[in-house]
Structure formats: structure tokens, C-alpha cells
Design a protein around this motif. Structure first.
Motif, PDB file in Angstrom:
ATOM      1  N   ARG A 125      -6.442   1.248   6.179  1.00  0.00           N
ATOM      2  CA  ARG A 125      -5.344   2.177   6.366  1.00  0.00           C
ATOM      3  C   ARG A 125      -5.596   3.108   7.537  1.00  0.00           C
ATOM      4  O   ARG A 125      -6.706   3.602   7.713  1.00  0.00           O
ATOM      5  CB  ARG A 125      -5.152   3.005   5.108  1.00  0.00           C
ATOM      6  N   VAL A 139       3.735  10.345  -4.594  1.00  0.00           N
ATOM      7  CA  VAL A 139       2.986   9.170  -5.059  1.00  0.00           C
ATOM      8  C   VAL A 139       3.232   7.982  -4.137  1.00  0.00           C
ATOM      9  O   VAL A 139       2.295   7.305  -3.687  1.00  0.00           O
ATOM     10  CB  VAL A 139       3.361   8.827  -6.511  1.00  0.00           C
ATOM     11  N   MET A 140       4.507   7.699  -3.838  1.00  0.00           N
ATOM     12  CA  MET A 140       4.830   6.544  -3.008  1.00  0.00           C
ATOM     13  C   MET A 140       4.326   6.714  -1.581  1.00  0.00           C
ATOM     14  O   MET A 140       4.003   5.731  -0.909  1.00  0.00           O
ATOM     15  CB  MET A 140       6.344   6.306  -2.990  1.00  0.00           C
ATOM     16  N   ARG A 160       1.512   7.971  -0.760  1.00  0.00           N
ATOM     17  CA  ARG A 160       0.084   7.690  -0.751  1.00  0.00           C
ATOM     18  C   ARG A 160      -0.242   6.234  -1.088  1.00  0.00           C
ATOM     19  O   ARG A 160      -1.373   5.797  -0.901  1.00  0.00           O
ATOM     20  CB  ARG A 160      -0.624   8.609  -1.757  1.00  0.00           C
ATOM     21  N   VAL A 161       0.723   5.510  -1.600  1.00  0.00           N
ATOM     22  CA  VAL A 161       0.505   4.103  -1.959  1.00  0.00           C
ATOM     23  C   VAL A 161       0.751   3.231  -0.733  1.00  0.00           C
ATOM     24  O   VAL A 161       1.718   3.429   0.004  1.00  0.00           O
ATOM     25  CB  VAL A 161       1.439   3.686  -3.112  1.00  0.00           C
ATOM     26  N   ASP A 162      -0.118   2.272  -0.508  1.00  0.00           N
ATOM     27  CA  ASP A 162       0.076   1.322   0.587  1.00  0.00           C
ATOM     28  C   ASP A 162       1.350   0.526   0.322  1.00  0.00           C
ATOM     29  O   ASP A 162       1.470  -0.174  -0.684  1.00  0.00           O
ATOM     30  CB  ASP A 162      -1.128   0.379   0.679  1.00  0.00           C
ATOM     31  N   TYR A 163       2.299   0.628   1.241  1.00  0.00           N
ATOM     32  CA  TYR A 163       3.605  -0.003   1.027  1.00  0.00           C
ATOM     33  C   TYR A 163       3.512  -1.521   0.900  1.00  0.00           C
ATOM     34  O   TYR A 163       4.417  -2.161   0.368  1.00  0.00           O
ATOM     35  CB  TYR A 163       4.558   0.368   2.164  1.00  0.00           C
ATOM     36  N   TYR A 166       1.756  -3.214  -1.059  1.00  0.00           N
ATOM     37  CA  TYR A 166       1.700  -3.613  -2.456  1.00  0.00           C
ATOM     38  C   TYR A 166       3.098  -3.878  -3.034  1.00  0.00           C
ATOM     39  O   TYR A 166       3.233  -4.558  -4.053  1.00  0.00           O
ATOM     40  CB  TYR A 166       1.003  -2.538  -3.292  1.00  0.00           C
ATOM     41  N   LEU A 167       4.124  -3.338  -2.390  1.00  0.00           N
ATOM     42  CA  LEU A 167       5.490  -3.569  -2.863  1.00  0.00           C
ATOM     43  C   LEU A 167       5.876  -5.043  -2.754  1.00  0.00           C
ATOM     44  O   LEU A 167       6.780  -5.499  -3.457  1.00  0.00           O
ATOM     45  CB  LEU A 167       6.479  -2.709  -2.074  1.00  0.00           C
ATOM     46  N   ILE A 188       8.320   5.801   0.383  1.00  0.00           N
ATOM     47  CA  ILE A 188       7.942   4.521   1.001  1.00  0.00           C
ATOM     48  C   ILE A 188       8.057   4.605   2.512  1.00  0.00           C
ATOM     49  O   ILE A 188       7.193   4.113   3.259  1.00  0.00           O
ATOM     50  CB  ILE A 188       8.835   3.391   0.445  1.00  0.00           C
ATOM     51  N   SER A 195       5.156   6.398   3.805  1.00  0.00           N
ATOM     52  CA  SER A 195       3.975   5.543   3.758  1.00  0.00           C
ATOM     53  C   SER A 195       3.919   4.623   4.970  1.00  0.00           C
ATOM     54  O   SER A 195       2.848   4.411   5.562  1.00  0.00           O
ATOM     55  CB  SER A 195       3.971   4.717   2.465  1.00  0.00           C
TER      56      SER A 195
END
Length: 437
Positions: free
Chosen positions: A42, A102-103, A105-108, A110-111, A393, A396
Motif C-alpha cells: 500500500r 472504515v472503508m 482504511r480498507v484496501d479497495y 478486497y471488494l 471507497i 481508499s
């Protein structure tokens, strides 16, 4: 004898060491996001603060206007609660901020793993709306779903995000075959048709328009055949007008042409909205000093309330914020490190901004009444939380953008399993070509 000089070939720049151990100048500005082993890592830079500031500003304006337009209504109700409408809106906004954080910080990426299950869940929720024991009918339209002790949800809002994520994944995987009829256009229709049919059946014409325009925008960006796209768009519009519209929807279109002919009937909403905008003038009547009653002032017609209390200046501020969001979203899409991220950013930006400008167009009588909310400003829990999640998102993706005139190894993670890569405009993802001497 062929005396033509040989055609120079283009190739990716190669790393070369000079006498002092320096790398080749062509790769000096390279921004790698892959390690030598090929594992993704990242980028450690901050999210796009312009998008964050714009969303916070729109939400603050929304809470202020929801309170101003609903306080008197709540006070005159049986409970005499001026916070009856804005109280839940503040709670939804806090939950939305949490979802966005939250979204973000999440690697997009993974969606992509959740895209198919998310799409299937959205279709199931849209189908459950037609079960009488589970739905809530408002104004003759079954748009809301009540599942046990959970709050009522609007499945169409979930379907917007689910469709955008799945289409971005499918377009990126399909690659250049999107341009074909059987490999691109037909599967695209098969994916989009169930969502559009279920939402239109509720009926919810406004949301159907937003989903259609968003899906077609993503298809265009992904490399659709322009002829196929034009035929589909024209056919969908013709089918909707000839066989799809219901009686009251046709009446809305008729009244929209001249709402003053029935100013106390079907044209009441439009006329009151225009009067509110007119009486607001340049600086407005002041917060809480509305003089014209506007139906659904805290929901569909909240932009009219903004224009009435804050005048032309307030209305221009709101429009400018959405234009700034559109510009920033497009910039994130152009600089995204991979095709999936680019298409996902483009879809989210198109969805939120198209919905905003359709809502504003309805209030200023450029479009017939559709019944859709103004993102981040109108009252509504489902719309607010899903919109915040979508912005998370987008943020991100903005954390991994590639600056112009750089080349990065992660530009082709979508090339695999014989699938080509969808080619999007933008110098940030193209390798720098170098001629052979």
C-alpha cells in the motif's frame, strides 16, 4: 529492393547502471507499488482531503437545513419534538462517518472478492421488497424493507453501490472484449437488467434513471462500442416512455411542461419550489425564516429550502461543492493505480454527482419530479450511510493514486487469465516509451 528505413520499435524502459551507479534517466521518476517479489504493498500517502472536506461540508449543510425545515413540523406534531427528524439524521451521519473511515482504511481491491456476493444480496433485497409482509408502502411505492427489529432500509441504495462494484470488477476482468457485441454489450445488459427491472417495478423512476446513467457511464469509460451504447440508451428510453410509465408518471411529465396550469394540484410541488427559490433572492430570507411552504422541504425539495433561506449564494455554494466533488472524483479515477480502481472511482463519482444534479434539476423545473434525494443533504438513513461508504471507497483509491509522468508496476494487475486490460485515458498508467537508437 526495399530501401525503406526500418521502423523504430517502442519498448518499456530498462534499468541500466552508469559509471556512477545511477539508474537510467527514463526510470528516474518511477513510482513502484510492487516489490521485487511481485507482492502488492500500500502506498503511504494521505487520502484526498478535498473530497473529505466537500463531503463534511455537504453533510453539515444538510443537518442544518433538515433541522430548519422540519423543526416547526415536529413542534406542531403530537410529540412536540423539534428534533424528531434531525435527531435520527445526526445519528445516521455519525454512523456514515464511521463507515467512511472504515472503508477508507480498507484496501479497495478486497471488494473484488465480495463483488459477486454483494451483487446477489442486492438482488435478493430488491426482490424481498415485493413481499407484502416485509415491505413498507409510501406514496403508492414499495421502496422500503422492514426485516425484524432492524431499521427500515431502502434496498435500491444498496443496489447502487453493489452494481457499481460488480461492474467495475467485471469490466476490469473482461478487458478490451468490452467493445464486442456478444462479449461486451450482451453480458452488460444481462448484469444490469435485473436491477433496473426490480427498481422500476417498485416503482421508483428517479432511482432507475440514476442507476441507468451510472451504468452507461461506466460502460462508456470501460471502452464500450459507441453505436451499441447509443442504441441501448435510445431503446431503453423509448421502451420506458411507451410501455413502462404509469399513469401518474405520465401526468408528472405533462404537468412539468407547464406546472402553473395546475398550481394547486399536480404542479404544487414544482410551483412552491420555484416560489421559494424566487423569494430567496441573492442572500435569502435567513436561517429558519422561510416564507413559502415547500412540500418535502427536508427531503426531495431541500434544495429549494437552501435557496429560500440562503439565497442564490447558498444555492451556488451547494452546486460548487458537487462540482468540486465531481472534479476530484474524476481526477482520482484518472490517477488510479489499476483498472478496477479507475472504473470504481468513475462509477462512484458518476452515481453521486448525477443523482445530485437530477435532484437539483427537478427543483428548478428542468426535469419532471422523480422523488430522489440530494446526497448528503436530504434526510434519509439508507442514502446517507451508503453514500458515506462509497466516498470511503473513493478515498481508499485516492490513497494509491499515481502522479502524472510516472510509471508503476501495478498498472496491470487486471491482466490475467487471458483477459486483456481495459484501457483508460491518463498518462499516469502508461509506461514511458523510448526509441531505440
Amino acid at each position: 529492393m526495399n530501401l525503406a528505413p526500418p521502423i523504430p520499435r517502442l519498448e518499456r524502459p530498462r534499468r541500466s547502471a552508469g559509471p556512477d551507479g545511477a539508474t537510467d534517466r527514463a526510470t528516474a521518476n518511477r513510482t513502484p507499488v510492487k516489490s521485487r517479489a511481485g507482492a502488492l504493498r500500500r502506498e503511504r500517502h494521505q487520502a484526498d482531503y478535498v473530497i473529505l472536506v466537500v463531503v463534511v461540508a455537504l453533510t453539515a449543510i444538510g443537518i442544518l437545513m433538515v433541522y430548519s425545515s422540519s423543526a416547526l413540523r415536529g413542534y406542531l406534531s403530537q410529540d412536540a419534538d423539534t428534533f424528531a427528524t434531525v435527531g435520527p439524521q445526526i445519528q445516521w451521519a455519525l454512523l456514515g462517518f464511521l463507515a467512511m473511515a472504515v472503508m477508507m482504511r480498507v484496501d479497495y481491491r478486497y471488494l473484488r472478492l465480495a463483488s459477486v456476493p454483494f451483487y446477489v444480496v442486492a438482488i435478493v433485497l430488491l426482490a424481498l421488497v415485493f413481499v407484502p409482509q416485509l415491505n413498507i408502502v409510501v406514496g403508492g411505492s414499495a421502496r422500503w424493507l422492514k426485516l425484524g427489529p432492524l431499521p427500515a432500509i431502502h434496498p435500491a441504495e444498496i443496489a447502487k453501490l453493489a452494481l457499481v462494484v460488480y461492474l467495475a470488477h467485471w469490466f476490469a476482468k473482461r478487458g478490451t472484449r468490452i467493445h464486442g457485441f456478444w462479449s461486451g454489450t450482451v453480458p452488460f445488459l444481462i448484469i444490469v437488467a435485473p436491477v433496473l427491472a426490480l427498481v422500476f417495478k417498485e416503482p421508483d423512476l428517479g432511482t432507475t434513471m440514476v442507476i441507468t446513467l451510472t451504468a452507461f457511464t461506466m460502460f462508456f469509460v470501460a471502452g464500450a462500442n459507441i453505436v451499441h451504447l447509443a442504441v441501448m440508451f435510445g431503446g431503453a428510453a423509448l421502451a420506458m416512455i411507451t410501455v413502462g410509465l404509469r399513469g401518474y408518471q405520465l401526468e408528472r411529465i405533462r404537468v412539468w411542461q407547464n406546472p402553473w396550469l395546475d398550481r394547486l394540484g399536480d404542479g404544487f410541488h414544482t410551483v412552491q419550489g420555484l416560489l421559494a427559490l424566487g423569494i430567496g433572492g441573492l442572500f435569502g430570507t435567513g436561517l429558519g425564516e422561510s416564507r413559502v411552504f415547500v412540500p418535502n422541504a427536508f427531503n426531495d425539495f431541500i434544495f429549494a429550502e437552501v435557496g429560500q433561506e440562503f439565497g442564490l449564494i447558498g444555492a451556488v455554494v451547494v452546486i460548487t461543492l458537487f462540482l468540486l466533488l465531481a472534479y476530484s472524483g474524476v481526477r482520482v479515477a484518472l490517477a488510479a493505480p489499476d483498472t478496477f480502481g479507475a472504473l470504481l472511482a468513475a462509477g462512484i463519482t458518476a452515481w453521486i454527482c448525477l443523482q445530485a444534479f437530477i435532484n437539483i434539476g427537478v427543483v428548478v423545473a428542468l426535469l419532471p419530479i422523480t422523488g430522489i434525494t440530494l446526497p448528503f443533504i436530504s434526510a434519509g438513513g439508507s442514502s446517507l450511510i451508503i453514500s458515506f461508504a462509497a466516498i470511503g471507497i473513493l478515498l481508499s483509491i485516492s490513497r494509491e493514486t499515481v502522479e502524472k509522468a510516472t510509471w508503476n508496476d501495478d498498472a496491470t494487475p487486471d491482466r490475467g487469465r487471458r483477459d486483456g486490460r481495459t484501457h483508460l485515458p491518463g498518462a499516469g498508467r502508461r509506461p514511458i516509451a523510448q526509441r531505440r537508437p
